[in-house]
Design a protein around this motif. Structure first.
Motif, PDB file in Angstrom:
ATOM      1  N   LEU A 113       0.838  -1.195   0.000  1.00 45.83           N
ATOM      2  CA  LEU A 113       0.000   0.000   0.000  1.00 45.83           C
ATOM      3  C   LEU A 113       0.877   1.251   0.000  1.00 45.83           C
ATOM      4  CD1 LEU A 113      -3.080   0.521   0.078  1.00 45.83           C
ATOM      5  CD2 LEU A 113      -2.833   0.950   2.529  1.00 45.83           C
ATOM      6  N   ASP A 114       0.741   2.053  -1.041  1.00 49.49           N
ATOM      7  CA  ASP A 114       1.628   3.205  -1.249  1.00 49.49           C
ATOM      8  C   ASP A 114       0.836   4.504  -1.184  1.00 49.49           C
ATOM      9  OD1 ASP A 114       4.013   4.540  -1.751  1.00 49.49           O
ATOM     10  OD2 ASP A 114       4.452   3.415  -3.589  1.00 49.49           O
ATOM     11  N   TYR A 115       1.561   5.610  -1.143  1.00 52.63           N
ATOM     12  CA  TYR A 115       1.013   6.957  -1.058  1.00 52.63           C
ATOM     13  C   TYR A 115       1.537   7.778  -2.237  1.00 52.63           C
ATOM     14  CZ  TYR A 115       5.653   6.874   0.944  1.00 52.63           C
ATOM     15  OH  TYR A 115       6.984   6.610   1.135  1.00 52.63           O
ATOM     16  N   GLU A 116       0.788   8.788  -2.647  1.00 50.67           N
ATOM     17  CA  GLU A 116       1.229   9.715  -3.689  1.00 50.67           C
ATOM     18  C   GLU A 116       0.563  11.069  -3.439  1.00 50.67           C
ATOM     19  OE1 GLU A 116       0.767   8.536  -7.729  1.00 50.67           O
ATOM     20  OE2 GLU A 116       1.758   6.589  -7.482  1.00 50.67           O
ATOM     21  N   LEU A 117       1.330  12.047  -3.038  1.00 51.97           N
ATOM     22  CA  LEU A 117       0.805  13.391  -2.813  1.00 51.97           C
ATOM     23  C   LEU A 117       0.599  14.103  -4.156  1.00 51.97           C
ATOM     24  CD1 LEU A 117       0.191  16.028  -1.285  1.00 51.97           C
ATOM     25  CD2 LEU A 117       2.656  16.324  -0.977  1.00 51.97           C
ATOM     26  N   GLU A 118      -0.595  14.665  -4.341  1.00 52.77           N
ATOM     27  CA  GLU A 118      -0.892  15.389  -5.581  1.00 52.77           C
ATOM     28  C   GLU A 118      -1.696  16.656  -5.295  1.00 52.77           C
ATOM     29  OE1 GLU A 118      -2.260  13.175  -8.917  1.00 52.77           O
ATOM     30  OE2 GLU A 118      -1.481  11.260  -8.183  1.00 52.77           O
ATOM     31  N   LEU A 119      -1.523  17.643  -6.155  1.00 54.68           N
ATOM     32  CA  LEU A 119      -2.385  18.824  -6.157  1.00 54.68           C
ATOM     33  C   LEU A 119      -3.602  18.500  -7.019  1.00 54.68           C
ATOM     34  CD1 LEU A 119      -2.822  21.880  -5.494  1.00 54.68           C
ATOM     35  CD2 LEU A 119      -1.674  22.369  -7.677  1.00 54.68           C
ATOM     36  N   ALA A 120      -4.780  18.798  -6.503  1.00 58.82           N
ATOM     37  CA  ALA A 120      -6.017  18.580  -7.251  1.00 58.82           C
ATOM     38  C   ALA A 120      -6.611  19.929  -7.640  1.00 58.82           C
ATOM     39  CB  ALA A 120      -7.013  17.775  -6.422  1.00 58.82           C
ATOM     40  N   VAL A 121      -6.970  20.049  -8.903  1.00 58.24           N
ATOM     41  CA  VAL A 121      -7.525  21.285  -9.452  1.00 58.24           C
ATOM     42  C   VAL A 121      -9.039  21.133  -9.560  1.00 58.24           C
ATOM     43  CG1 VAL A 121      -7.522  22.848 -11.430  1.00 58.24           C
ATOM     44  CG2 VAL A 121      -5.413  21.660 -10.771  1.00 58.24           C
ATOM     45  N   THR A 227     -17.410  19.451 -16.298  1.00 61.52           N
ATOM     46  CA  THR A 227     -18.603  19.919 -15.612  1.00 61.52           C
ATOM     47  C   THR A 227     -18.153  20.682 -14.375  1.00 61.52           C
ATOM     48  OG1 THR A 227     -19.878  17.996 -16.351  1.00 61.52           O
ATOM     49  CG2 THR A 227     -20.739  19.206 -14.464  1.00 61.52           C
ATOM     50  N   ALA A 228     -18.863  21.747 -14.032  1.00 61.65           N
ATOM     51  CA  ALA A 228     -18.510  22.514 -12.842  1.00 61.65           C
ATOM     52  C   ALA A 228     -18.394  21.595 -11.634  1.00 61.65           C
ATOM     53  CB  ALA A 228     -19.553  23.594 -12.576  1.00 61.65           C
ATOM     54  N   GLY A 229     -17.253  21.688 -10.944  1.00 61.09           N
ATOM     55  CA  GLY A 229     -17.004  20.846  -9.783  1.00 61.09           C
ATOM     56  C   GLY A 229     -16.184  19.619 -10.073  1.00 61.09           C
ATOM     57  N   ASP A 230     -15.838  19.369 -11.340  1.00 61.72           N
ATOM     58  CA  ASP A 230     -14.962  18.245 -11.669  1.00 61.72           C
ATOM     59  C   ASP A 230     -13.580  18.478 -11.089  1.00 61.72           C
ATOM     60  OD1 ASP A 230     -16.917  16.893 -13.041  1.00 61.72           O
ATOM     61  OD2 ASP A 230     -16.167  17.395 -15.043  1.00 61.72           O
ATOM     62  N   ILE A 231     -12.815  17.390 -10.945  1.00 64.44           N
ATOM     63  CA  ILE A 231     -11.451  17.453 -10.429  1.00 64.44           C
ATOM     64  C   ILE A 231     -10.490  16.896 -11.470  1.00 64.44           C
ATOM     65  CG2 ILE A 231      -9.842  16.471  -8.728  1.00 64.44           C
ATOM     66  CD1 ILE A 231     -12.044  16.507  -6.672  1.00 64.44           C
ATOM     67  N   ILE A 232      -9.346  17.557 -11.627  1.00 69.26           N
ATOM     68  CA  ILE A 232      -8.237  16.985 -12.382  1.00 69.26           C
ATOM     69  C   ILE A 232      -6.984  17.107 -11.525  1.00 69.26           C
ATOM     70  CG2 ILE A 232      -7.852  19.144 -13.675  1.00 69.26           C
ATOM     71  CD1 ILE A 232      -6.840  17.308 -16.006  1.00 69.26           C
ATOM     72  N   THR A 233      -6.287  16.010 -11.345  1.00 62.77           N
ATOM     73  CA  THR A 233      -5.082  16.034 -10.528  1.00 62.77           C
ATOM     74  C   THR A 233      -3.851  16.244 -11.403  1.00 62.77           C
ATOM     75  OG1 THR A 233      -4.660  13.646 -10.591  1.00 62.77           O
ATOM     76  CG2 THR A 233      -6.196  14.460  -8.916  1.00 62.77           C
ATOM     77  N   THR A 234      -2.737  16.566 -10.759  1.00 65.30           N
ATOM     78  CA  THR A 234      -1.556  17.002 -11.514  1.00 65.30           C
ATOM     79  C   THR A 234      -0.406  16.007 -11.487  1.00 65.30           C
ATOM     80  OG1 THR A 234      -0.764  18.196  -9.555  1.00 65.30           O
ATOM     81  CG2 THR A 234      -2.103  19.435 -11.129  1.00 65.30           C
ATOM     82  N   GLY A 235      -0.592  14.825 -10.873  1.00 65.68           N
ATOM     83  CA  GLY A 235       0.508  13.869 -10.751  1.00 65.68           C
ATOM     84  C   GLY A 235       1.253  14.066  -9.443  1.00 65.68           C
ATOM     85  N   THR A 236       2.098  13.099  -9.105  1.00 66.08           N
ATOM     86  CA  THR A 236       2.796  13.152  -7.822  1.00 66.08           C
ATOM     87  C   THR A 236       4.270  13.492  -7.980  1.00 66.08           C
ATOM     88  OG1 THR A 236       3.033  12.000  -5.699  1.00 66.08           O
ATOM     89  CG2 THR A 236       3.531  10.718  -7.679  1.00 66.08           C
TER      90      THR A 236
END
Length: 293
Positions: A113-121, A227-236
């Motif tokens: 079980l691993d972790y990955e910190l990302e910024l979510a837009v 759609t308004a409120g969607d999320i796109i992440t930027t990678g870790t």
């Protein structure tokens, strides 16, 4: 503005140590209405409310391989298929949990079980088919995302060039603790990032290390429609457990406390619990790869 979902799904904004309730049914509705939402008049102490996942998006665009150093780390792992910059797949929105919620360790499925910190837009309005210059108008805010991943499952998936189930298992999608609106973040490409496990720093980096900038990433995937409120992440960033010389010394285990922090956005804190803490049944162990299938 720090926008939150709290208690039984109420919406509010934080002003110092006070929560000001907003008159809308969800943070998605807040963005659908362009932020034109009245206050209810209700004021609560921040310490007296329970923060929930700040948003439940309609779509969750998940990016991989978008930080140069992490991309180099992935190449050392020798996946059977390359991970190209800016690749996006859909995350399971039902796996979303919020701050202080438990990440359930499914020991019948994984030992890695691993972790990955990302910024979510957070996407602020509906639309698509636009370029990087227009993308800025679609970016409404940011939150923290910890991309929990079962690496042993991912290695099997990568034999077909995909990785979805390994990241979309129940509770594997912590986000929060709130949404910071874009006007509060002067430069999203200069944010320090750090992930800690039991206080020990495991990942450290900065959003300036992205291969594709946030506007380019948002624009590149706009033909899929937002759609308004969607999320796109930027990678870790670099430092995940899987690439360490001794990864089993780094993989998450029950009892661990994970803090994912992005400067100017917030700190997302979650704890890992065993299967038995969340279920009254033996650990689920169904697998396409078991000997009896």
């Amino acid at each position: 503005m720090r926008l939150i979902t709290f208690d039984d799904g109420r919406v509010g904004r934080i002003d110092g140590e006070t929560v000001i309730e907003l008159g809308c049914g969800s943070t998605r509705e807040f963005f659908e209405r362009g932020g034109s939402v009245p206050e209810t008049g209700e004021r609560l102490a921040l310490a007296d409310v329970t923060l929930r996942a700040p948003i439940q998006p309609k779509k969750f665009f998940h990016t991989a391989g978008n930080f140069a150093v992490h991309h180099e780390e992935l190449q050392k792992v020798s996946w059977s298929h390359p991970v190209h910059k800016g690749i996006v797949f859909f995350q399971n929105v039902d796996a979303i949990i919020g701050p202080e919620d438990a990440i359930v360790y499914p020991e019948g499925l994984t030992r890695e079980l691993d972790y990955e910190l990302e910024l979510a837009v957070i996407i602020g309005k509906t639309g698509g088919w636009f370029g990087p210059e227009e993308a800025v108008d679609y970016i409404a805010g940011y939150t923290v995302f910890n991309d929990i991943t079962a690496r042993d499952i991912q290695r099997r998936e990568m034999k077909s060039g995909v990785f979805s189930f390994s990241k979309g298992i129940d509770t594997f999608c912590p986000i929060g603790p709130w949404i910071v609106t874009a006007d509060e973040v002067p430069d999203a490409q200069k944010l320090a990032m750090e992930l800690r496990v039991n206080g020990e720093v495991r990942q450290s980096g900065n959003t300036d290390q992205m291969v594709l900038s946030i506007p380019h990433l948002v624009a590149f995937h706009s033909p899929q429609g937002y759609t308004a409120g969607d999320i796109i992440t930027t990678g870790t960033i670099s430092g995940v457990a899987a690439v360490q010389p001794n990864p089993f010394d780094f993989y998450l285990k029950p009892g661990d406390v994970v803090e994912a922090e992005i400067a100017g956005v917030g700190t997302l804190r979650n704890h890992v619990v065993p299967w038995s803490a969340a279920h009254d049944t033996p650990p689920y162990s169904g697998s396409l790869y078991s000997e009896d299938v």
